[in-house]
Design a protein around this motif. Structure first.
Motif, PDB file in Angstrom:
ATOM      1  N   LEU A  84       0.828  -1.211   0.000  1.00 55.69           N
ATOM      2  CA  LEU A  84       0.000   0.000   0.000  1.00 55.69           C
ATOM      3  C   LEU A  84       0.858   1.255   0.000  1.00 55.69           C
ATOM      4  O   LEU A  84       0.536   2.242  -0.677  1.00 55.69           O
ATOM      5  CB  LEU A  84      -0.934  -0.006   1.216  1.00 55.69           C
ATOM      6  N   GLU A  85       1.961   1.238   0.734  1.00 55.70           N
ATOM      7  CA  GLU A  85       2.851   2.400   0.757  1.00 55.70           C
ATOM      8  C   GLU A  85       3.477   2.643  -0.614  1.00 55.70           C
ATOM      9  O   GLU A  85       3.661   3.793  -1.033  1.00 55.70           O
ATOM     10  CB  GLU A  85       3.933   2.197   1.819  1.00 55.70           C
ATOM     11  N   ARG A  86       3.805   1.573  -1.326  1.00 49.12           N
ATOM     12  CA  ARG A  86       4.320   1.736  -2.689  1.00 49.12           C
ATOM     13  C   ARG A  86       3.272   2.402  -3.580  1.00 49.12           C
ATOM     14  O   ARG A  86       3.586   3.246  -4.421  1.00 49.12           O
ATOM     15  CB  ARG A  86       4.709   0.374  -3.262  1.00 49.12           C
ATOM     16  N   MET A  87       2.010   2.000  -3.401  1.00 55.84           N
ATOM     17  CA  MET A  87       0.941   2.610  -4.176  1.00 55.84           C
ATOM     18  C   MET A  87       0.820   4.100  -3.863  1.00 55.84           C
ATOM     19  O   MET A  87       0.670   4.932  -4.767  1.00 55.84           O
ATOM     20  CB  MET A  87      -0.386   1.915  -3.881  1.00 55.84           C
ATOM     21  N   LEU A  88       0.898   4.452  -2.594  1.00 51.61           N
ATOM     22  CA  LEU A  88       0.771   5.844  -2.208  1.00 51.61           C
ATOM     23  C   LEU A  88       1.899   6.688  -2.791  1.00 51.61           C
ATOM     24  O   LEU A  88       1.719   7.863  -3.117  1.00 51.61           O
ATOM     25  CB  LEU A  88       0.769   5.962  -0.684  1.00 51.61           C
ATOM     26  N   ALA A  89       3.083   6.081  -2.924  1.00 51.40           N
ATOM     27  CA  ALA A  89       4.228   6.814  -3.476  1.00 51.40           C
ATOM     28  C   ALA A  89       4.150   6.940  -4.985  1.00 51.40           C
ATOM     29  O   ALA A  89       4.758   7.846  -5.566  1.00 51.40           O
ATOM     30  CB  ALA A  89       5.528   6.097  -3.078  1.00 51.40           C
ATOM     31  N   ALA A  90       3.398   6.050  -5.636  1.00 50.67           N
ATOM     32  CA  ALA A  90       3.287   6.076  -7.106  1.00 50.67           C
ATOM     33  C   ALA A  90       2.075   6.902  -7.499  1.00 50.67           C
ATOM     34  O   ALA A  90       1.040   6.381  -7.927  1.00 50.67           O
ATOM     35  CB  ALA A  90       3.169   4.651  -7.641  1.00 50.67           C
ATOM     36  N   ARG A  91       2.187   8.199  -7.373  1.00 55.49           N
ATOM     37  CA  ARG A  91       1.052   9.082  -7.633  1.00 55.49           C
ATOM     38  C   ARG A  91       0.965   9.427  -9.121  1.00 55.49           C
ATOM     39  O   ARG A  91       1.998   9.669  -9.756  1.00 55.49           O
ATOM     40  CB  ARG A  91       1.178  10.366  -6.822  1.00 55.49           C
ATOM     41  N   PRO A  92      -0.253   9.499  -9.677  1.00 56.59           N
ATOM     42  CA  PRO A  92      -0.403   9.931 -11.077  1.00 56.59           C
ATOM     43  C   PRO A  92       0.126  11.356 -11.238  1.00 56.59           C
ATOM     44  O   PRO A  92       0.071  12.159 -10.293  1.00 56.59           O
ATOM     45  CB  PRO A  92      -1.912   9.864 -11.310  1.00 56.59           C
ATOM     46  N   PRO A  93       0.646  11.691 -12.422  1.00 57.60           N
ATOM     47  CA  PRO A  93       1.124  13.056 -12.653  1.00 57.60           C
ATOM     48  C   PRO A  93      -0.019  14.051 -12.554  1.00 57.60           C
ATOM     49  O   PRO A  93      -1.154  13.750 -12.932  1.00 57.60           O
ATOM     50  CB  PRO A  93       1.715  13.000 -14.061  1.00 57.60           C
ATOM     51  N   VAL A  94       0.276  15.226 -12.041  1.00 59.74           N
ATOM     52  CA  VAL A  94      -0.731  16.278 -11.924  1.00 59.74           C
ATOM     53  C   VAL A  94      -0.845  16.999 -13.255  1.00 59.74           C
ATOM     54  O   VAL A  94       0.148  17.447 -13.832  1.00 59.74           O
ATOM     55  CB  VAL A  94      -0.358  17.268 -10.808  1.00 59.74           C
ATOM     56  N   ALA A  95      -2.067  17.089 -13.765  1.00 59.98           N
ATOM     57  CA  ALA A  95      -2.271  17.759 -15.047  1.00 59.98           C
ATOM     58  C   ALA A  95      -1.979  19.244 -14.920  1.00 59.98           C
ATOM     59  O   ALA A  95      -2.328  19.888 -13.926  1.00 59.98           O
ATOM     60  CB  ALA A  95      -3.721  17.546 -15.524  1.00 59.98           C
TER      61      ALA A  95
END
Length: 439
Positions: free
Chosen positions: A426-437
């Motif tokens: 879950l922490e890996r997911m939180l760190a892999a954030r989609p780019p901000v448009a």
């Protein structure tokens, strides 16, 4: 196809709609009239209960709910609402009630926060002083809340029979067996090649058990949501030659296809067949190995329904969830997560007709919230999520009044040996954030 006039009051309650259908006061149809009965009628019967998943096979040993006291089963809607409000007032900040978007309106109205599974887990973290978190959703969601909440906080699922058929389609034994078979074909799965890439990275959808999340965490993998699946796949491809994606084949296929992965490089893994039903060569040539799982709610949507919506409502804007089959996503105008659908409707500045492919409780709630638009479900048959529908205000009143009495029923606890690696994923997911448009 049933729609609601823009000039009529809109009742968001699926419960009320079902009662009208059963009594013959509505021309709408339902997949089963059993939905009008209290869910306690099905708690002792193996299965997911009436609704979209009623045909799915439930695993042996799936949790069952004990008998709900008659005072809750026999109470009417108004009495249950009064009891829930009174119990919440007594408990105050000691308890927080979370409600998933797909919950029935009679439950959502009492939630302190409403959201999707990941948003609700985040809301749980925002209440570190609450003694109890009552999660009105399904089992894997309560597990995730337990993973992310404090050790001294009790996470409660009002009805233990509220599981998830899609999450159950990938159990830990099957996944472990799959991993062993892949190692036989691809070689040691933890050894990187000359480019620093391992043979396969496991990726699990949020809609999976804590045991599966723990497996992913132990094997260098990551969790994804429907909102960030592309970002997570990019993260995985930067670390592995291919991805094992479970449990929802449709989210995996739709996301990878949009990224340019050919369908020929996305073999299906059926856990009941040797090598998942593929050849060693197909697995070696793969980029994404899709697990044979699906959401029974979103599998109900079809291209024919989209064609009918467009014929009856020229100019309709069709938005579907990425858990829908590929041909449905391809035929729609847009596809996105529950939050994407909500935001798209909220952002529409002109009156618009929306044909929506997602769970009926949310669609009706959106129709009531935005009466300037015409919003209807692509599926004309009223058939809510079987397991979300197991949460009834009677169960919510029961657990809250038990808490008032100093008892903690239906607590969901993830063992430490599973919780620790699951938190890593879950922490890996939180760190892999989609780019901000950028505007």
């Amino acid at each position: 196809m049933s729609t609601t006039s823009l000039h009529s009051p809109i009742d968001p309650s699926v419960d009320h709609a079902l009662r009208l259908i059963v009594t013959g006061a509505s021309t709408e149809s339902t997949c089963t009239t059993d939905l009008a009965a209290g869910p306690w009628n099905f708690d002792t019967i193996p299965g997911y209960g009436p609704g979209s998943s009623m045909g799915d096979v439930i695993p042996t040993g799936a949790p069952r709910q004990g008998e709900l006291p008659s005072s809750y089963r026999e109470a009417d809607e108004d009495e249950l609402h009064d009891r829930i409000r009174a119990a919440k007032a007594t408990l105050g900040e000691r308890v927080v009630v979370l409600g998933h978007f797909y919950q029935r309106e009679e439950v959502v109205r009492h939630a302190d926060h409403v959201g999707d599974s990941f948003q609700l887990a985040g809301f749980a973290k925002q209440h570190p002083d609450a003694e109890a978190i009552v999660f009105c959703g399904v089992h894997f969601m309560a597990e995730t809340a337990d993973l992310l909440s404090g050790e001294d906080q009790a996470v409660i699922l009002p009805n233990l029979a509220a599981g998830c058929s899609m999450a159950d389609m990938a159990d830990i034994d099957q996944v472990e067996d799959c991993w062993e078979q892949l190692a036989d074909v691809l070689g040691p799965l933890d050894e990187p090649d000359a480019d620093g890439l391992v043979p396969v990275i496991p990726v699990t959808y949020m809609n999976s058990s804590a045991a599966i999340k723990g497996f992913v965490g132990r094997h260098g993998g990551i969790v994804c949501t429907s909102s960030n699946a592309r970002t997570v796949l990019e993260w995985a491809f930067a670390r592995g030659r291919r991805v094992l994606f479970f449990p929802d084949q449709h989210l995996g296929r739709n996301t990878a296809k949009a990224m340019g992965v050919p369908l020929a490089q996305m073999p299906m893994w059926n856990p009941r067949r040797p090598l998942g039903g593929s050849t060693a060569e197909e697995l070696q040539d793969s980029r994404v190995i899709l697990w044979h799982g699906f959401c029974s709610v979103h599998r109900r949507f079809t291209v024919a329904q989209i064609d009918q919506a467009r014929a009856e409502h020229p100019g309709a804007r069709v938005i579907v969830h990425p858990e829908c089959p590929m041909e449905v996503v391809d035929a729609a105008d847009e596809a996105g997560s529950t939050d994407f659908i909500r935001k798209a409707i909220a952002a529409a500045t002109e009156p618009t007709t929306f044909a929506v492919g997602t769970e009926i409780n949310l669609v009706r709630r959106l129709a009531a919230e935005y009466p300037q638009h015409e919003i209807f479900c692509l599926d004309p048959v009223v058939c809510p999520c079987s397991t979300m529908y197991r949460i009834h205000p009677g169960y919510l009143a029961w657990v809250l009044e038990e808490l008032v009495a100093g008892r903690t029923p239906n607590r969901i606890t993830v063992p430490a040996d599973v919780a620790d690696p699951a938190r890593v994923a879950l922490e890996r997911m939180l760190a892999a954030r989609p780019p901000v448009a950028v505007a």
